[in-house]
Every structure is written in C-alpha cells, then in structure tokens.
Design a protein around this motif. Sequence first.
Motif, PDB file in Angstrom:
ATOM      1  N   SER A  45       0.829  -1.204   0.000  1.00 37.75           N
ATOM      2  CA  SER A  45       0.000   0.000   0.000  1.00 37.75           C
ATOM      3  C   SER A  45       0.864   1.253   0.000  1.00 37.75           C
ATOM      4  CB  SER A  45      -0.903  -0.006   1.236  1.00 37.75           C
ATOM      5  OG  SER A  45      -1.681   1.176   1.302  1.00 37.75           O
ATOM      6  N   GLY A  46       0.533   2.184  -0.899  1.00 35.74           N
ATOM      7  CA  GLY A  46       1.231   3.461  -0.951  1.00 35.74           C
ATOM      8  C   GLY A  46       2.483   3.478  -1.792  1.00 35.74           C
ATOM      9  N   MET A  47       2.915   2.325  -2.297  1.00 39.42           N
ATOM     10  CA  MET A  47       4.141   2.281  -3.097  1.00 39.42           C
ATOM     11  C   MET A  47       3.877   2.809  -4.508  1.00 39.42           C
ATOM     12  SD  MET A  47       6.608  -0.977  -4.010  1.00 39.42           S
ATOM     13  CE  MET A  47       5.796  -1.502  -5.531  1.00 39.42           C
ATOM     14  N   ASP A 115      16.047  21.407   2.571  1.00 47.41           N
ATOM     15  CA  ASP A 115      17.053  20.742   1.732  1.00 47.41           C
ATOM     16  C   ASP A 115      17.829  19.678   2.513  1.00 47.41           C
ATOM     17  OD1 ASP A 115      18.012  20.409  -0.856  1.00 47.41           O
ATOM     18  OD2 ASP A 115      19.826  21.565  -0.445  1.00 47.41           O
ATOM     19  N   SER A 116      17.158  19.078   3.469  1.00 47.47           N
ATOM     20  CA  SER A 116      17.751  18.008   4.270  1.00 47.47           C
ATOM     21  C   SER A 116      17.598  16.672   3.538  1.00 47.47           C
ATOM     22  CB  SER A 116      17.055  17.933   5.630  1.00 47.47           C
ATOM     23  OG  SER A 116      15.674  17.624   5.460  1.00 47.47           O
ATOM     24  N   PRO A 117      18.278  15.628   3.989  1.00 54.99           N
ATOM     25  CA  PRO A 117      18.078  14.297   3.405  1.00 54.99           C
ATOM     26  C   PRO A 117      16.661  13.787   3.677  1.00 54.99           C
ATOM     27  CG  PRO A 117      20.114  14.379   4.685  1.00 54.99           C
ATOM     28  CD  PRO A 117      19.360  15.624   5.002  1.00 54.99           C
ATOM     29  N   PHE A 118      16.189  12.929   2.804  1.00 51.01           N
ATOM     30  CA  PHE A 118      14.938  12.221   3.058  1.00 51.01           C
ATOM     31  C   PHE A 118      15.085  10.799   2.556  1.00 51.01           C
ATOM     32  CE2 PHE A 118      14.337  13.693  -1.267  1.00 51.01           C
ATOM     33  CZ  PHE A 118      13.596  12.692  -1.889  1.00 51.01           C
ATOM     34  N   GLU A 119      14.138   9.949   2.914  1.00 52.10           N
ATOM     35  CA  GLU A 119      14.283   8.527   2.611  1.00 52.10           C
ATOM     36  C   GLU A 119      12.958   7.899   2.173  1.00 52.10           C
ATOM     37  OE1 GLU A 119      14.695   4.854   5.545  1.00 52.10           O
ATOM     38  OE2 GLU A 119      16.571   5.977   5.442  1.00 52.10           O
ATOM     39  N   LEU A 120      13.037   7.002   1.205  1.00 49.18           N
ATOM     40  CA  LEU A 120      11.919   6.131   0.850  1.00 49.18           C
ATOM     41  C   LEU A 120      12.149   4.796   1.550  1.00 49.18           C
ATOM     42  CD1 LEU A 120      11.733   6.759  -3.019  1.00 49.18           C
ATOM     43  CD2 LEU A 120      10.676   8.090  -1.180  1.00 49.18           C
ATOM     44  N   ASP A 162      11.864  17.043  13.522  1.00 49.09           N
ATOM     45  CA  ASP A 162      12.481  15.721  13.590  1.00 49.09           C
ATOM     46  C   ASP A 162      11.953  14.889  12.425  1.00 49.09           C
ATOM     47  OD1 ASP A 162      14.006  13.641  14.468  1.00 49.09           O
ATOM     48  OD2 ASP A 162      13.125  13.527  16.469  1.00 49.09           O
ATOM     49  N   TYR A 163      12.563  13.728  12.225  1.00 51.08           N
ATOM     50  CA  TYR A 163      12.138  12.862  11.126  1.00 51.08           C
ATOM     51  C   TYR A 163      10.852  12.120  11.478  1.00 51.08           C
ATOM     52  CZ  TYR A 163      16.306  13.738   8.414  1.00 51.08           C
ATOM     53  OH  TYR A 163      17.274  14.347   7.659  1.00 51.08           O
ATOM     54  N   GLU A 164       9.919  12.117  10.539  1.00 48.16           N
ATOM     55  CA  GLU A 164       8.649  11.422  10.703  1.00 48.16           C
ATOM     56  C   GLU A 164       8.371  10.566   9.466  1.00 48.16           C
ATOM     57  OE1 GLU A 164       5.256  13.523  12.050  1.00 48.16           O
ATOM     58  OE2 GLU A 164       6.394  14.954  13.255  1.00 48.16           O
ATOM     59  N   SER A 165       7.574   9.527   9.661  1.00 46.80           N
ATOM     60  CA  SER A 165       7.198   8.620   8.575  1.00 46.80           C
ATOM     61  C   SER A 165       5.829   9.031   8.045  1.00 46.80           C
ATOM     62  CB  SER A 165       7.161   7.178   9.093  1.00 46.80           C
ATOM     63  OG  SER A 165       6.812   6.289   8.058  1.00 46.80           O
ATOM     64  N   LEU A 166       5.748   9.300   6.726  1.00 45.67           N
ATOM     65  CA  LEU A 166       4.522   9.789   6.105  1.00 45.67           C
ATOM     66  C   LEU A 166       4.228   8.991   4.844  1.00 45.67           C
ATOM     67  CD1 LEU A 166       5.716  13.459   6.291  1.00 45.67           C
ATOM     68  CD2 LEU A 166       3.790  12.646   7.622  1.00 45.67           C
ATOM     69  N   ASN A 167       2.951   8.978   4.459  1.00 47.20           N
ATOM     70  CA  ASN A 167       2.659   8.366   3.159  1.00 47.20           C
ATOM     71  C   ASN A 167       3.112   9.324   2.063  1.00 47.20           C
ATOM     72  OD1 ASN A 167       0.380  10.067   2.115  1.00 47.20           O
ATOM     73  ND2 ASN A 167      -0.696   9.257   3.899  1.00 47.20           N
ATOM     74  N   VAL A 168       3.309   8.802   0.885  1.00 54.03           N
ATOM     75  CA  VAL A 168       3.932   9.571  -0.192  1.00 54.03           C
ATOM     76  C   VAL A 168       3.101  10.781  -0.582  1.00 54.03           C
ATOM     77  CG1 VAL A 168       2.919   8.229  -2.094  1.00 54.03           C
ATOM     78  CG2 VAL A 168       5.151   9.340  -2.400  1.00 54.03           C
ATOM     79  N   ASN A 169       1.779  10.718  -0.450  1.00 52.48           N
ATOM     80  CA  ASN A 169       0.932  11.849  -0.829  1.00 52.48           C
ATOM     81  C   ASN A 169       1.068  13.024   0.128  1.00 52.48           C
ATOM     82  OD1 ASN A 169      -0.189  10.573  -3.107  1.00 52.48           O
ATOM     83  ND2 ASN A 169      -1.714   9.528  -1.850  1.00 52.48           N
ATOM     84  N   ASP A 170       1.382  12.754   1.394  1.00 47.93           N
ATOM     85  CA  ASP A 170       1.488  13.814   2.388  1.00 47.93           C
ATOM     86  C   ASP A 170       2.901  14.369   2.531  1.00 47.93           C
ATOM     87  OD1 ASP A 170      -1.199  13.546   2.960  1.00 47.93           O
ATOM     88  OD2 ASP A 170      -0.870  12.141   4.620  1.00 47.93           O
ATOM     89  N   ALA A 171       3.865  13.764   1.849  1.00 46.97           N
ATOM     90  CA  ALA A 171       5.258  14.189   1.983  1.00 46.97           C
ATOM     91  C   ALA A 171       5.515  15.465   1.187  1.00 46.97           C
ATOM     92  CB  ALA A 171       6.192  13.082   1.511  1.00 46.97           C
ATOM     93  N   PHE A 172       6.440  16.283   1.676  1.00 45.20           N
ATOM     94  CA  PHE A 172       6.850  17.506   0.983  1.00 45.20           C
ATOM     95  C   PHE A 172       8.197  17.355   0.290  1.00 45.20           C
ATOM     96  CE2 PHE A 172       4.225  20.273   4.115  1.00 45.20           C
ATOM     97  CZ  PHE A 172       3.092  20.075   3.339  1.00 45.20           C
TER      98      PHE A 172
END
Length: 261
Positions: A45-47, A115-120, A162-172
């Motif tokens: 889901s969400g991929m 402009d910080s790192p982010f992760e999938l 801080d780092y949070e886990s979000l679904n792809v639609n809500d990510a910036f």
Amino acid sequence: MDRRTLLKIMGGIAALPALGKAIKGAGIKATKAAKVAGKVLPKVSGMPEWFSPLVNKIMKEGIDVSPAVKRVEDIEIVKKLEIPSATGEPDVITLTQNKVTGKISIESNSGGVGDSPFELSYTPPKSDINLETGKEIKYPGDFSVIEQRPRPLAEPGDFEIDYESLNVNDAFSDVERLEKIATGKIKDAKKIAERAKGREMINQSPYEDIINRYPDPIEPDFDYADGGVASFAYGGLTKTVPPVSGPDPQGVETLFKRRYN
C-alpha cells in the motif's frame, strides 16, 4: 536460539543463491546485487509505480559499497548512485537492501524539508507461521517517506523538527526528482510545485504545518492557571531551536529509529 529465529535465518540463507561464493576471510560480502536488476517488487500500500524501476536503476548503475559482515542476518547490499546537479556537486542516492528481511531504503542526500536528506522506506509483504497454532500469519508490508517535519511539544508554543514517517501523498520532499531518475518522466508534474510550496511553508511558518497535522493541542503537564497559551492556533511562541539540516553519517533511517526506539 529459539526455533522462530532459526527459521528466519534459514529462510534468509535459502534466498541467497550466491552466499557460498560471498564468504571471504572474516566477513560476508553481498557481491551478487546486480542480478536483481529488472526485478518487480511485490506491491504494498502506498508504493508508487516508479519505485521498482528506481531500485533496478540504482542496483544496475550504482557503485557497490556493501559492507563486509560476519552474521547472515546483517547481510546488506548498499549501492550509491551519483546524479549531476546544477550546483556542480552531484546528488547522491543511496540504496540499502537487507537480504534477509527484503527491506529496502533509498536515501536522497537533498530535496527534503530545508534541503535536508529524506528517505523512501519499503518493507515487503511476508507470511509467517504461528508456531503455537500452526496457522499462517500474513503481513501486508509498508511504504513510507521519512522526512523532517515540525511537531508540537507538551509545553504550549514549543515545537521541534524531527524525522517522521509519512505516506507519499502527504510528503513535501522532492520525490518527483526520484521518479524522473527512475523513468525519465514525471506522471503528475503539478506535484512538484505542491511539494515545493509545502517546503517553503515550513521554512516560513512551521506552525501552519503543525496546525494542519495536529488540530488538537497537546495537553501540557502544568497548571493553566499560571497563564500561557493553550495551543499553536492561538499564537504560542517557540523556544526550541530546529536542528541544523544536512546529511547524517548514519543515514536518515538511523535518525528516525533513534527517535522512536
């Protein structure tokens, strides 16, 4: 070692056809990463559709920097792909795959909030057996974007980033950049501007993002009779200084785990 742990380790060994050839000296080196090129990952889901092509591209074209390890459960494939950028310094995309669990993380060194790192982060679906009942247990898997976002603290007006886990639609974060790297095109170009607007909103007014995602104020641990503002919606002021953005030597996932584990 209990039976459940043994079954997991044996399952990991069975999934490694080249394991015998990968043992050298004191460590185990994941040397057959390129064979997974062209693989279609099980959907969760969400991929997004472009995630499998992105994995395949990094596996095929990335530089192998997989560490040598001593334990089977620690075997990881690590690939780094450098992408030219307008700054002159290449963007670095790093893929890490755990060969036992199948979990995959793809970290971009820029493009997140500030402009910080982010992760999938991808966790594949799997089945297990309940050793007490003998019944099959199915886990659906998960896909998320891990990025920096502001969150309220218990004291009115205070927040932290801080780092949070979000679904792809809500990510910036600029995930469309990764989509273009994977497929050479972007399916919904409007998302680029929408995410950029979200990143700018956080830079200019983190309270707005907090109010949008946390409509109810957190109950503080002190008496309101002392005065003070009950929530961000009423103009509280922060005393918390956000962390300096930039790549972490241990990776985005490590930052996330450090916070919640």
